[in-house]
Design a protein around this motif. Structure first.
Motif, PDB file in Angstrom:
ATOM      1  N   PRO A 123       4.068  23.061 -36.126  1.00  0.00           N
ATOM      2  CA  PRO A 123       4.838  22.783 -34.899  1.00  0.00           C
ATOM      3  C   PRO A 123       4.655  23.885 -33.861  1.00  0.00           C
ATOM      4  O   PRO A 123       4.742  23.642 -32.657  1.00  0.00           O
ATOM      5  CB  PRO A 123       6.284  22.711 -35.372  1.00  0.00           C
ATOM      6  N   LYS A 124       4.359  25.102 -34.322  1.00  0.00           N
ATOM      7  CA  LYS A 124       4.212  26.226 -33.386  1.00  0.00           C
ATOM      8  C   LYS A 124       2.988  26.048 -32.489  1.00  0.00           C
ATOM      9  O   LYS A 124       2.942  26.545 -31.378  1.00  0.00           O
ATOM     10  CB  LYS A 124       4.054  27.535 -34.166  1.00  0.00           C
ATOM     11  N   LYS A 125       1.985  25.363 -33.004  1.00  0.00           N
ATOM     12  CA  LYS A 125       0.728  25.247 -32.251  1.00  0.00           C
ATOM     13  C   LYS A 125       0.803  24.220 -31.118  1.00  0.00           C
ATOM     14  O   LYS A 125      -0.022  24.225 -30.215  1.00  0.00           O
ATOM     15  CB  LYS A 125      -0.430  24.884 -33.190  1.00  0.00           C
ATOM     16  N   ASP A 126       1.793  23.300 -31.226  1.00  0.00           N
ATOM     17  CA  ASP A 126       1.991  22.335 -30.147  1.00  0.00           C
ATOM     18  C   ASP A 126       0.732  21.554 -29.762  1.00  0.00           C
ATOM     19  O   ASP A 126       0.439  21.385 -28.574  1.00  0.00           O
ATOM     20  CB  ASP A 126       2.476  23.077 -28.887  1.00  0.00           C
ATOM     21  N   CYS A 128      -1.028  18.445 -28.835  1.00  0.00           N
ATOM     22  CA  CYS A 128      -0.516  17.148 -28.385  1.00  0.00           C
ATOM     23  C   CYS A 128      -1.260  15.995 -29.040  1.00  0.00           C
ATOM     24  O   CYS A 128      -2.465  16.084 -29.282  1.00  0.00           O
ATOM     25  CB  CYS A 128      -0.681  17.020 -26.878  1.00  0.00           C
ATOM     26  N   LYS A 159      10.974  17.081 -28.953  1.00  0.00           N
ATOM     27  CA  LYS A 159      10.677  17.847 -27.733  1.00  0.00           C
ATOM     28  C   LYS A 159      10.331  16.874 -26.609  1.00  0.00           C
ATOM     29  O   LYS A 159       9.929  15.730 -26.880  1.00  0.00           O
ATOM     30  CB  LYS A 159       9.471  18.750 -27.991  1.00  0.00           C
ATOM     31  N   SER A 177       4.169  16.299 -28.865  1.00  0.00           N
ATOM     32  CA  SER A 177       3.554  17.539 -29.356  1.00  0.00           C
ATOM     33  C   SER A 177       3.957  17.841 -30.791  1.00  0.00           C
ATOM     34  O   SER A 177       3.629  18.884 -31.320  1.00  0.00           O
ATOM     35  CB  SER A 177       3.931  18.709 -28.439  1.00  0.00           C
ATOM     36  N   GLU A 178       4.694  16.891 -31.399  1.00  0.00           N
ATOM     37  CA  GLU A 178       5.065  17.084 -32.808  1.00  0.00           C
ATOM     38  C   GLU A 178       4.491  15.920 -33.611  1.00  0.00           C
ATOM     39  O   GLU A 178       3.770  15.097 -33.076  1.00  0.00           O
ATOM     40  CB  GLU A 178       6.589  17.078 -32.968  1.00  0.00           C
ATOM     41  N   TYR A 230      -9.080  21.919 -28.471  1.00  0.00           N
ATOM     42  CA  TYR A 230      -8.420  22.851 -27.543  1.00  0.00           C
ATOM     43  C   TYR A 230      -9.018  22.837 -26.152  1.00  0.00           C
ATOM     44  O   TYR A 230      -8.595  23.616 -25.301  1.00  0.00           O
ATOM     45  CB  TYR A 230      -8.435  24.265 -28.126  1.00  0.00           C
ATOM     46  N   GLU A 233      -5.494  20.035 -22.643  1.00  0.00           N
ATOM     47  CA  GLU A 233      -4.269  19.454 -23.160  1.00  0.00           C
ATOM     48  C   GLU A 233      -3.813  18.389 -22.176  1.00  0.00           C
ATOM     49  O   GLU A 233      -4.045  18.499 -20.988  1.00  0.00           O
ATOM     50  CB  GLU A 233      -3.180  20.522 -23.306  1.00  0.00           C
TER      51      GLU A 233
END
Ligand code: URA
Length: 234
Positions: A123-126, A128, A159, A177-178, A230, A233
């Motif tokens: 979850p920290k990396k978000d 999408c 979120k 994003s989760e 990456y 986004e």
């Protein structure tokens, strides 16, 4: 490492044993038939039938998951996504990164690289995920505002998410994003809409190729996968 392990992309254990016995494998130009012969993992002197063999331990696959398959490597009753991949990939024992519901289609990653799988689902990396959703009743501006605000559920707070309209009133794109269980369906449900079809179309900047048939997979290197995920986004 053992030569038979180094050659793991070339077949099953017994196929590799036969390959070695047949004299098809050379190291530094010399035929080697001994499975236990030691080579360095980064050795560039191993040839199989005249072709250089590069050792890889990890595999990164992109699948267009069809409906009817569960995102797992085995199940007592139902078909699993790894049933869809060929033996040349299966021998690396890849597993799905995250989960799509049995009735959800679309972009699914499979790997045996636990570290990367963990990073992509953290979850920290978000990272999408973008979905195309068809709903029984058209979503509207109030729904889009509710998505942007984030949503309270009994077990988690979603979120802020993005809802984009399309020319078809019953079809929207949703970016979250989760990856909570049934998240998209639950968020639509909270707006009083039922999702009748769901397809994941992107993970970060990695988009589902339109010409990738349902059930088909293709391989990327770790570098390609990271670069594509990456690169942008939504
Ligand atoms: N959200 C859902 O509801 N289902 C999925 O398969 C993926 C996201």
């Amino acid at each position: 490492m053992r030569l038979d392990k180094f050659l793991c992309s070339k077949g099953t254990r017994s196929e590799i044993r036969k390959l070695l016995k047949s004299g098809a494998v050379t190291v530094n130009g010399e035929v080697v038939k001994d499975s236990g012969f030691q080579v360095a993992p980064d050795c560039t002197a191993v040839m199989c039938r005249g072709e250089r063999v590069i050792y890889k331990s990890f595999i990164y696959l992109v699948m267009n998951k069809p409906q009817g398959y569960i995102s797992a490597t085995r199940d007592k009753k139902l078909p699993v996504v790894t049933d869809l991949i060929g033996e040349e990939y299966r021998r690396f024992e890849p597993y799905p990164v995250g989960r799509l519901d049995i009735d959800t289609e679309g972009l699914l990653l499979l790997t045996n690289d636990g570290e990367l799988a963990h990073e992509l689902t953290s979850p920290k990396k978000d990272v999408c995920k973008r979905y195309m959703a068809v709903t029984d009743i058209p979503m509207d501006k109030a729904d889009s505002d509710a998505f942007s605000a984030g949503m309270e559920f009994s077990d988690f707070t979603a979120k802020p998410a993005r809802l984009e309209f399309t020319d078809d009133p019953n079809t929207v794109f949703i970016t979250i994003s989760e990856g909570k269980f049934h998240q998209v369906k639950r968020m639509c449900g909270k707006c009083g809409k039922h999702v009748t079809f769901l397809k994941r179309v992107a993970i970060g900047g990695l988009e589902l190729k339109e010409d990738l048939a349902l059930g088909a997979v293709y391989e990327l290197t770790k570098e390609e996968l990271i670069e594509q995920i990456y690169k942008k986004e939504f």
